[in-house]
Motif scaffolding. Structure first.
Motif, PDB file in Angstrom:
ATOM      1  N   MET A   1       6.403 126.623  32.608  1.00 57.82           N
ATOM      2  CA  MET A   1       5.931 125.274  32.853  1.00 57.82           C
ATOM      3  C   MET A   1       6.326 124.857  34.263  1.00 57.82           C
ATOM      4  N   ARG A   2       5.428 124.165  34.917  1.00 59.19           N
ATOM      5  CA  ARG A   2       5.704 123.626  36.254  1.00 59.19           C
ATOM      6  C   ARG A   2       6.519 122.339  36.118  1.00 59.19           C
ATOM      7  N   ALA A   3       7.426 122.114  37.053  1.00 65.47           N
ATOM      8  CA  ALA A   3       8.297 120.933  37.004  1.00 65.47           C
ATOM      9  C   ALA A   3       7.519 119.619  36.941  1.00 65.47           C
ATOM     10  N   PRO A   4       6.448 119.423  37.730  1.00 66.36           N
ATOM     11  CA  PRO A   4       5.730 118.149  37.625  1.00 66.36           C
ATOM     12  C   PRO A   4       5.197 117.866  36.225  1.00 66.36           C
ATOM     13  N   GLU A   5       4.906 118.921  35.475  1.00 66.53           N
ATOM     14  CA  GLU A   5       4.397 118.733  34.121  1.00 66.53           C
ATOM     15  C   GLU A   5       5.493 118.304  33.150  1.00 66.53           C
ATOM     16  N   LEU A   6       6.754 118.404  33.553  1.00 63.60           N
ATOM     17  CA  LEU A   6       7.870 117.947  32.721  1.00 63.60           C
ATOM     18  C   LEU A   6       8.106 116.444  32.855  1.00 63.60           C
ATOM     19  N   LEU A   7       7.499 115.823  33.851  1.00 64.82           N
ATOM     20  CA  LEU A   7       7.731 114.401  34.094  1.00 64.82           C
ATOM     21  C   LEU A   7       6.850 113.545  33.193  1.00 64.82           C
ATOM     22  N   PRO A   8       7.450 112.650  32.423  1.00 67.21           N
ATOM     23  CA  PRO A   8       6.638 111.745  31.607  1.00 67.21           C
ATOM     24  C   PRO A   8       5.937 110.729  32.500  1.00 67.21           C
ATOM     25  N   VAL A   9       4.731 110.379  32.139  1.00 65.73           N
ATOM     26  CA  VAL A   9       3.942 109.424  32.926  1.00 65.73           C
ATOM     27  C   VAL A   9       3.533 108.254  32.041  1.00 65.73           C
ATOM     28  N   PRO A  10       3.178 107.125  32.662  1.00 67.03           N
ATOM     29  CA  PRO A  10       2.688 105.999  31.862  1.00 67.03           C
ATOM     30  C   PRO A  10       1.387 106.370  31.145  1.00 67.03           C
ATOM     31  N   ARG A  11       1.071 105.643  30.120  1.00 66.83           N
ATOM     32  CA  ARG A  11      -0.202 105.863  29.434  1.00 66.83           C
ATOM     33  C   ARG A  11      -1.344 105.471  30.370  1.00 66.83           C
ATOM     34  N   PRO A  12      -2.462 106.185  30.328  1.00 67.68           N
ATOM     35  CA  PRO A  12      -3.556 105.875  31.257  1.00 67.68           C
ATOM     36  C   PRO A  12      -4.147 104.481  31.072  1.00 67.68           C
ATOM     37  N   ASP A  13      -4.033 103.909  29.885  1.00 67.57           N
ATOM     38  CA  ASP A  13      -4.563 102.556  29.691  1.00 67.57           C
ATOM     39  C   ASP A  13      -3.611 101.485  30.221  1.00 67.57           C
ATOM     40  N   GLN A  14      -2.454 101.888  30.744  1.00 68.38           N
ATOM     41  CA  GLN A  14      -1.483 100.934  31.276  1.00 68.38           C
ATOM     42  C   GLN A  14      -1.381 100.982  32.802  1.00 68.38           C
ATOM     43  N   VAL A  15      -2.249 101.759  33.449  1.00 68.30           N
ATOM     44  CA  VAL A  15      -2.240 101.836  34.912  1.00 68.30           C
ATOM     45  C   VAL A  15      -3.635 101.529  35.449  1.00 68.30           C
ATOM     46  N   HIS A  16      -3.706 101.290  36.747  1.00 72.10           N
ATOM     47  CA  HIS A  16      -4.951 100.973  37.445  1.00 72.10           C
ATOM     48  C   HIS A  16      -5.899 102.177  37.396  1.00 72.10           C
ATOM     49  N   PRO A  17      -7.203 101.958  37.358  1.00 70.46           N
ATOM     50  CA  PRO A  17      -8.150 103.081  37.339  1.00 70.46           C
ATOM     51  C   PRO A  17      -7.969 104.068  38.497  1.00 70.46           C
ATOM     52  N   GLU A  18      -7.548 103.596  39.678  1.00 71.24           N
ATOM     53  CA  GLU A  18      -7.296 104.501  40.807  1.00 71.24           C
ATOM     54  C   GLU A  18      -6.150 105.465  40.473  1.00 71.24           C
ATOM     55  N   GLN A  19      -5.155 104.973  39.747  1.00 72.03           N
ATOM     56  CA  GLN A  19      -4.035 105.814  39.337  1.00 72.03           C
ATOM     57  C   GLN A  19      -4.475 106.801  38.259  1.00 72.03           C
ATOM     58  N   THR A  20      -5.301 106.354  37.346  1.00 70.89           N
ATOM     59  CA  THR A  20      -5.813 107.229  36.292  1.00 70.89           C
ATOM     60  C   THR A  20      -6.670 108.350  36.885  1.00 70.89           C
ATOM     61  N   ALA A  21      -7.408 108.034  37.934  1.00 76.66           N
ATOM     62  CA  ALA A  21      -8.283 109.019  38.573  1.00 76.66           C
ATOM     63  C   ALA A  21      -7.526 109.977  39.483  1.00 76.66           C
ATOM     64  N   GLY A  22      -6.235 109.720  39.726  1.00 77.61           N
ATOM     65  CA  GLY A  22      -5.451 110.596  40.589  1.00 77.61           C
ATOM     66  C   GLY A  22      -5.580 110.283  42.062  1.00 77.61           C
ATOM     67  N   ARG A  23      -6.193 109.151  42.395  1.00 79.13           N
ATOM     68  CA  ARG A  23      -6.346 108.767  43.799  1.00 79.13           C
ATOM     69  C   ARG A  23      -5.191 107.919  44.302  1.00 79.13           C
ATOM     70  N   ALA A  24      -4.288 107.546  43.401  1.00 73.40           N
ATOM     71  CA  ALA A  24      -3.102 106.761  43.746  1.00 73.40           C
ATOM     72  C   ALA A  24      -1.948 107.224  42.865  1.00 73.40           C
ATOM     73  N   CYS A  25      -0.733 107.084  43.377  1.00 71.79           N
ATOM     74  CA  CYS A  25       0.460 107.476  42.623  1.00 71.79           C
ATOM     75  C   CYS A  25       0.479 106.745  41.288  1.00 71.79           C
ATOM     76  N   VAL A  26       0.743 107.470  40.234  1.00 67.15           N
ATOM     77  CA  VAL A  26       0.729 106.907  38.887  1.00 67.15           C
ATOM     78  C   VAL A  26       1.835 105.868  38.693  1.00 67.15           C
ATOM     79  N   TRP A  27       2.901 105.906  39.515  1.00 67.19           N
ATOM     80  CA  TRP A  27       3.999 104.952  39.375  1.00 67.19           C
ATOM     81  C   TRP A  27       3.909 103.787  40.354  1.00 67.19           C
TER      82      TRP A  27
END
Length: 107
Positions: A1-27
């Motif tokens: 497993m890659r280290a970034p995949e070990l990091l928990p992220v917010p739920r996609p319905d709790q972040v901005h669409p730009e963050q969900t699309a990967g165009r902005a940092c999820v945090w």
């Protein structure tokens, strides 16, 4: 497993669409540079995928946070050497801190 995949992220319905699309940092919403891997989520009763990304600072902070939790709970890390997950998290934190900041044009 890659280290970034070990990091928990917010739920996609709790972040901005730009963050969900990967165009902005999820945090924090800034310019993303670290791919956090494909994630699964449920939407309207169906399984969907999304690909969050993070900026270097947030990736380093989260890797440090997860590493602290990991080494206190992992038997191998407590009793012997660092396990592969701990080594990968430590490397992610160090590499993310050492990268130069990415500047957006016009900012």
């Amino acid at each position: 497993m890659r280290a970034p995949e070990l990091l928990p992220v917010p739920r996609p319905d709790q972040v901005h669409p730009e963050q969900t699309a990967g165009r902005a940092c999820v945090w924090c919403g800034s310019e993303p540079t670290v791919d956090l891997g494909t994630r699964l989520t449920t939407r309207l009763g169906t399984i969907d995928t999304w690909a969050p990304r993070a900026c270097d600072g947030c990736a380093a902070r989260e890797a440090d946070r997860v590493l602290t939790i990991h080494v206190t709970n992992c038997y191998r890390c407590r009793c012997r050497d660092r396990c592969p997950d701990a080594r990968a998290l430590r490397e992610l934190a160090a590499n993310s801190r050492s990268r130069p900041a990415v500047r957006r044009p016009g900012r």
